[in-house]
Design an enzyme around this catalytic site. Structure first.
Site, PDB file in Angstrom:
ATOM      1  N   TRP A 357      -6.591 -11.971  30.553  1.00  0.00           N
ATOM      2  CA  TRP A 357      -7.156 -10.748  29.958  1.00  0.00           C
ATOM      3  C   TRP A 357      -8.620 -10.976  29.584  1.00  0.00           C
ATOM      4  O   TRP A 357      -9.374 -10.048  29.346  1.00  0.00           O
ATOM      5  CB  TRP A 357      -6.340 -10.311  28.731  1.00  0.00           C
ATOM      6  CG  TRP A 357      -6.528 -11.161  27.496  1.00  0.00           C
ATOM      7  CD1 TRP A 357      -6.319 -12.500  27.388  1.00  0.00           C
ATOM      8  CD2 TRP A 357      -6.972 -10.723  26.205  1.00  0.00           C
ATOM      9  NE1 TRP A 357      -6.590 -12.930  26.101  1.00  0.00           N
ATOM     10  CE2 TRP A 357      -6.993 -11.858  25.350  1.00  0.00           C
ATOM     11  CE3 TRP A 357      -7.336  -9.485  25.678  1.00  0.00           C
ATOM     12  CZ2 TRP A 357      -7.381 -11.790  24.006  1.00  0.00           C
ATOM     13  CZ3 TRP A 357      -7.710  -9.413  24.330  1.00  0.00           C
ATOM     14  CH2 TRP A 357      -7.735 -10.569  23.515  1.00  0.00           C
ATOM     15  N   ASP A 358      -9.035 -12.243  29.566  1.00  0.00           N
ATOM     16  CA  ASP A 358     -10.419 -12.600  29.249  1.00  0.00           C
ATOM     17  C   ASP A 358     -11.402 -11.791  30.101  1.00  0.00           C
ATOM     18  O   ASP A 358     -12.483 -11.415  29.640  1.00  0.00           O
ATOM     19  CB  ASP A 358     -10.679 -14.083  29.565  1.00  0.00           C
ATOM     20  CG  ASP A 358      -9.705 -15.032  28.902  1.00  0.00           C
ATOM     21  OD1 ASP A 358      -8.583 -14.611  28.608  1.00  0.00           O
ATOM     22  OD2 ASP A 358     -10.066 -16.210  28.699  1.00  0.00           O
ATOM     23  N   GLU A 487      -2.479 -16.431  18.883  1.00  0.00           N
ATOM     24  CA  GLU A 487      -1.302 -17.154  19.409  1.00  0.00           C
ATOM     25  C   GLU A 487      -0.720 -18.113  18.385  1.00  0.00           C
ATOM     26  O   GLU A 487       0.222 -18.839  18.685  1.00  0.00           O
ATOM     27  CB  GLU A 487      -1.687 -17.891  20.696  1.00  0.00           C
ATOM     28  CG  GLU A 487      -1.991 -16.932  21.834  1.00  0.00           C
ATOM     29  CD  GLU A 487      -2.482 -17.625  23.101  1.00  0.00           C
ATOM     30  OE1 GLU A 487      -2.866 -18.809  23.030  1.00  0.00           O
ATOM     31  OE2 GLU A 487      -2.493 -16.971  24.159  1.00  0.00           O
ATOM     32  N   LYS A 599      -5.843 -18.026  15.008  1.00  0.00           N
ATOM     33  CA  LYS A 599      -6.552 -18.720  16.094  1.00  0.00           C
ATOM     34  C   LYS A 599      -7.813 -17.968  16.525  1.00  0.00           C
ATOM     35  O   LYS A 599      -8.844 -18.555  16.807  1.00  0.00           O
ATOM     36  CB  LYS A 599      -5.598 -18.866  17.286  1.00  0.00           C
ATOM     37  CG  LYS A 599      -6.166 -19.616  18.466  1.00  0.00           C
ATOM     38  CD  LYS A 599      -5.142 -19.687  19.608  1.00  0.00           C
ATOM     39  CE  LYS A 599      -5.677 -20.468  20.801  1.00  0.00           C
ATOM     40  NZ  LYS A 599      -4.823 -20.355  21.969  1.00  0.00           N
ATOM     41  N   GLN A 600      -7.689 -16.644  16.647  1.00  0.00           N
ATOM     42  CA  GLN A 600      -8.808 -15.852  17.177  1.00  0.00           C
ATOM     43  C   GLN A 600      -8.649 -14.416  16.704  1.00  0.00           C
ATOM     44  O   GLN A 600      -7.597 -14.047  16.182  1.00  0.00           O
ATOM     45  CB  GLN A 600      -8.807 -15.921  18.694  1.00  0.00           C
ATOM     46  CG  GLN A 600      -7.635 -15.208  19.343  1.00  0.00           C
ATOM     47  CD  GLN A 600      -7.373 -15.684  20.766  1.00  0.00           C
ATOM     48  OE1 GLN A 600      -6.624 -16.633  20.959  1.00  0.00           O
ATOM     49  NE2 GLN A 600      -7.979 -15.043  21.740  1.00  0.00           N
TER      50      GLN A 600
END
Ligand code: BGC
Length: 765
Positions: A357-358, A487, A599-600
């Site tokens: 998906w990046d 994640e 994480k992000q």
């Protein structure tokens, strides 16, 4: 990592040789042209630790999945980016002793990635055990002007006395992926030929049957004169080479020019590969190294003219941003709609597959603004071409309708096999629909909607309809058992971001249906039939939109990452013992999952994507709540935070996050650069300058800027393309200048004021 590479605006410079950094430098100084790529391995043999890597875009191997406990629905294979024929090799012997920097005493050494010209150069002096001292100057390119051509010039001088040089240029197809799951080799020999002046080697991938031919020629000159050579010919399975021995006087330079063509059955008929490779090679060889180099540099000059970012007053930042732009261009050129942007590009093997998906969430904006729109369009075409596979994927997981795009893929099939990601990290589907909006909003090109993109968005919307679930007691739709972008939490209920992006897709699908009905009724009729659009289905979507559940805490005024988030012990990263970081290397997975650490960007990813729907106060409350718990252990994390921090006026935070993203690999922040570079996050770095510091947005079809300059910089400038116009934007501490380099007037909104800039004129605010 300590700062290892010298700061320089255009070059990445390694000024001495440290074997511990060799694999890191091999990644950092990789070269590529969107078609093939090569790690910065040495041409001559090196017996120390190295990851030899030559990669051809789109050539992959379905390595058998390796998991502890098989679960129904797992993909059978994990597509590996294939390490292929080593075409750079030139072994050197001096008076019978191999030149091998692992066994020599190195005097001076430099390895330089010249980003302006797209070249890798290396110079060193070394003393061999037999007492011979040598000097080598090597330069190579993966030509951007002739995509199948790689060219090397390798000059060697013996400094202390006359010597016999044995020179062995070769093509080695007996290559293994370091990340092979079962230690298998992926290539079989097909054919080879070797004459005094031409060698070809053809190999084939097992299972996928990609055939790959390399052809090589070389010449050797001394004092500018080509030598007449009678090489010894070596023709083994998966290996061809030539060996010549020449005498060199002390201080006389011997120059080897090796030109190679690399072609595959992806582009050419298998039976014609050898003749195509030979023809391309003959043509390139005739033009010679200098001409090939000049053509290559000219393409790079053009790329920089359209996409450079200049930072005045901060060389580290300047180097960082150019490094990111450079590798983005090396990875993807938009010429082939079957290709995409792998997270490691051509710089390493980890992360099989080419597409995450990046691409849609991070990379698309870079190509939208720095290249002709047809390049970004290819990325939409790529997903549409894989729609049938995405529909099969949804079916395989038990859905009755719609398309679920894979988390990782090469050819449209899912090849990720961790259940919490493969089955649950479904938010990826939303980003693929969002890319259509992003493209149309930026380019104004609505033709993609009726041509194909309506189908992509519609089938994704259908998947969401099937995936949400009516919770009778709540009287709302919910989404259970998902993994959000963070994640570090799996199998959660009602991840706000996933619910948000799903609902948004349904809204966008309805919008596109209405758009076609109103503007292209003919096309609508065709799609209505082809997709089987019914009013019942559209009404159901509206019902979901109106009744979706979004976890929210009234008291804190924040969206909840998931239903149970507030039950966690909420600790900030600053209160953690720094020795515990990075968590993914120090803590058990179980401990990470139970913790609040993120994480992000997750909720913040949604506020970034759908930024125009949320006011600053909302963004601020959510940023203040989540960022302190975020460990940024995904390379994709800092850029989104940097952009939001800019919008919120958190200038220091914005700059801190920017530095972290822009020099992530150069300074090896995540301690994994030797595996390859974090290519997709590089586009995030670009976004953090353009969407963050310069505040680029599209407001009612107009490009809008809201610039701010970090204290550390004197000024920065960049180019963006927008709907056929090329703008050069210079941001200073007190003023912003925009030059319209195109031949028609362009309207922009600058710090809230709409202005028109005539063709070829500059405006200052
Ligand atoms: C990130 C994902 C990303 C993947 C590939 C993971 O670490 O969490 O969001 O898609 O890397 O870059």
């Amino acid at each position: 990592m300590k700062q290892y590479y010298q700061f320089d605006e255009w070059n990445i410079i390694e000024n001495s040789f440290d074997a511990h950094y060799h694999e890191i430098s091999e990644s950092i100084c990789s070269i590529g042209n969107g078609y093939m790529g090569q790690r910065a391995n040495f041409e001559e043999q090196y017996s120390g630790k190295t990851l030899q890597g030559s990669y051809m875009a789109g050539v992959y191997y379905p390595d058998k999945t390796r998991v502890g406990w098989w679960k129904n629905g797992y993909p059978e294979y994990f597509a590996k980016v294939l390490n292929s024929t080593n075409w750079i090799g030139i072994n050197i012997n001096i008076d019978g002793e191999a030149l091998d920097l692992a066994n020599a005493e190195i005097g001076s050494f430099s390895r330089v990635l010249n980003m302006k010209e797209g070249t890798l150069t290396r110079s060193f002096t070394a003393s061999l055990a037999n007492g011979k001292q040598v000097k080598v100057d090597a330069i190579r390119i993966c030509s951007y002007a002739d995509k199948e051509i790689g060219a090397i010039r390798y000059a060697i001088t013996v400094l202390n006395g006359d010597a016999e040089l044995t020179i062995n240029p070769y093509l080695d197809g007996d290559i293994k992926n370091k990340d092979s799951n079962y230690d298998e080799k992926f290539w079989d020999a097909v054919d080879s030929s070797n004459t005094a002046d031409l060698a070809t080697l053809t190999i084939r991938t097992r299972k996928t049957g990609f055939v790959y031919t390399s052809a090589m020629k070389f010449q050797i000159t001394q004092s500018g004169q080509p030598l007449s050579l009678s090489p010894i010919i070596e023709n083994k399975t998966k290996f061809v080479g030539h060996t010549v021995t020449v005498s060199a006087k002390a201080n006389q330079t011997t120059v080897i020019e090796k030109i190679v063509s690399n072609v595959t059955s992806r582009d050419h008929n298998e039976a014609s590969l050898v003749s195509v490779a030979t023809e391309l090679l003959n043509n390139a060889f005739e033009r010679g190294f200098d001409t090939l180099l000049a053509a290559h540099i000219a393409v790079w000059a053009n790329k920089w003219n359209e996409s450079d970012i200049i930072v005045d007053g901060d060389v580290a930042a300047q180097q960082g941003i150019r490094f990111n732009i450079f590798h983005m261009h090396q990875t993807y050129n938009g010429e082939d709609s079957r290709l995409n942007i792998g997270p490691k590009g051509f710089t390493g093997e980890k992360y099989g597959g080419s597409t995450y998906w990046d691409t849609e969430a991070y990379c698309l904006p870079f190509y939208l603004s720095t290249a002709d729109q047809k390049i970004a369009r290819q990325l939409l075409v790529y997903r549409h071409n894989q729609l049938e596979r995405a529909k099969e994927n949804a079916k395989k997981l038990g859905f009755t309708k719609g398309a679920l795009y894979p988390m990782v893929t090469m050819n449209g099939e899912e090849c990720h096999n961790e259940w919490e990601i493969t089955f649950e990290e479904i938010h990826r589907n939303g980003a693929i629909a969002y890319a259509v909006l992003d493209y149309v909003r930026y380019t104004g090109d609505t033709s993609v909607i009726s041509e194909f993109a309506i189908e992509t968005v519609y089938e994704i919307a259908r998947f969401w309809e099937d995936r949400v679930h009516w919770a009778a007691r709540k009287g709302q739709y919910v989404m259970l058992g998902v993994t959000g972008p963070n994640e570090y939490e799996n199998n959660v209920n009602n991840n706000w971001y996933t619910n948000r992006v799903a609902t948004w897709t349904l809204e966008y699908a309805l919008e596109l249906v209405n758009f076609l009905k109103t503007n292209e009724p003919g096309a609508y009729t065709i799609w209505e039939k082809q997709l089987g659009i019914t009013q019942t289905e559209l009404s159901k979507w509206q019902h979901i939109i109106d009744n979706m559940y979004f976890p929210y805490d009234e008291e804190l005024g924040v969206y909840l990452q998931q239903d149970g988030f507030l039950d966690k012990e909420l600790i900030q990263v600053k209160d953690l013992d720094p020795s515990q970081l990075p968590l993914n290397q120090k803590w058990s997975w179980d401990r990470i999952l139970r913790s609040c650490f993120i994480k992000q960007a997750d909720v913040l990813q949604g506020l970034f994507f759908l930024g125009d729907r949320y006011d600053l106060e909302t963004k601020k409350r959510n940023f203040d709540f989540y960022e302190p718990m975020t460990v940024h252990e995904s390379s994709l994390s800092p850029c989104v935070h940097s952009i939001l921090a800019c919008e919120l006026g958190y200038n220091e935070k914005a700059y801190e996050m920017y530095l972290r993203t822009s020099r992530l690999d150069l300074d090896n922040y995540n301690n994994d650069t030797e595996d390859g570079l974090h290519i997709t996050s590089m586009a995030g770095t670009w976004m953090s300058v353009i969407k963050g510091f310069a505040g680029l947005k599209i407001e009612s079809s107009t490009l809008s800027f809201n610039p701010f300059i970090p204290e550390e910089w004197k000024s920065f400038s960049f180019k963006v393309m927008f709907r056929g116009a090329l703008l050069n934007v210079q941001v200073g501490a007190n003023s912003t200048h925009i030059t319209n380099e195109s031949d028609h007037a362009v309207q922009v909104i600058l710090s809230g004021k709409r202005i028109e800039i005539p063709a070829k004129q500059k405006t200052t605010v």
